[in-house]
Design a protein around this motif. Sequence first.
Motif, PDB file in Angstrom:
ATOM      1  N   PRO A 127      69.861  58.290  38.822  1.00  0.00           N
ATOM      2  CA  PRO A 127      71.432  58.451  38.624  1.00  0.00           C
ATOM      3  C   PRO A 127      71.735  57.042  37.757  1.00  0.00           C
ATOM      4  O   PRO A 127      71.106  55.957  38.199  1.00  0.00           O
ATOM      5  N   LEU A 128      72.740  57.114  37.045  1.00  0.00           N
ATOM      6  CA  LEU A 128      73.268  55.854  36.609  1.00  0.00           C
ATOM      7  C   LEU A 128      73.921  54.945  37.308  1.00  0.00           C
ATOM      8  O   LEU A 128      73.821  53.757  37.304  1.00  0.00           O
ATOM      9  N   LYS A 129      74.876  55.491  38.400  1.00  0.00           N
ATOM     10  CA  LYS A 129      75.531  54.665  39.384  1.00  0.00           C
ATOM     11  C   LYS A 129      74.546  54.066  40.467  1.00  0.00           C
ATOM     12  O   LYS A 129      73.849  54.932  41.010  1.00  0.00           O
ATOM     13  N   TYR A 130      74.663  52.856  40.605  1.00  0.00           N
ATOM     14  CA  TYR A 130      73.744  52.064  41.678  1.00  0.00           C
ATOM     15  C   TYR A 130      74.117  52.792  42.969  1.00  0.00           C
ATOM     16  O   TYR A 130      73.077  52.998  43.666  1.00  0.00           O
ATOM     17  N   GLU A 131      75.240  53.070  43.330  1.00  0.00           N
ATOM     18  CA  GLU A 131      75.602  53.658  44.746  1.00  0.00           C
ATOM     19  C   GLU A 131      74.660  55.073  44.904  1.00  0.00           C
ATOM     20  O   GLU A 131      74.503  55.238  45.933  1.00  0.00           O
ATOM     21  N   GLU A 132      74.693  55.961  43.701  1.00  0.00           N
ATOM     22  CA  GLU A 132      74.129  57.146  43.935  1.00  0.00           C
ATOM     23  C   GLU A 132      72.477  56.778  43.876  1.00  0.00           C
ATOM     24  O   GLU A 132      71.811  57.725  44.669  1.00  0.00           O
ATOM     25  N   TYR A 133      72.158  55.815  43.149  1.00  0.00           N
ATOM     26  CA  TYR A 133      70.660  55.565  43.373  1.00  0.00           C
ATOM     27  C   TYR A 133      70.425  55.051  44.688  1.00  0.00           C
ATOM     28  O   TYR A 133      69.474  55.624  45.193  1.00  0.00           O
TER      29      TYR A 133
END
Length: 138
Positions: free
Chosen positions: A113-119
């Motif tokens: 994913p683009l968002k670090y939190e989702e990663y």
Amino acid sequence: MQPKSLQILLIEDDAIEVMKLNRTIASLNLPHKIIEANNGEEALHILEKKTSLPDIILLDLNMPKINGIEFLSILKNDEILKYIPTIILTTSSNKKDLLECYKIGVAGYVLKPLKYEEYVLKIQNLLGYWSMNELMAL
């Protein structure tokens, strides 16, 4: 049951992605050990010794020299290496890539994913599953 500490072979040519995974594992206080390979060729050199094999492989698809699908094909044609669970970790949402990887014998396909939190959440779930998988207790 205590989750197992995993030895993970990360095959990734993007230094930022390598740092991101290492940072995620450190921030989650996970006991896993990362072995880094910049491409499929380098990974094959690491694996050819067959003395200390990784518990799982995290594999990027888009790499120079040997791409992820070519690497996966080589891996699955080896009588020992074919049993190492290999998870694709990629930005490619190409359905053709996804189907080809499952046809060859991948254990999972995870989109970065683009968002670090989702990663972080995806990596936490992915490694949580494999650290408690009964296959890893053998």
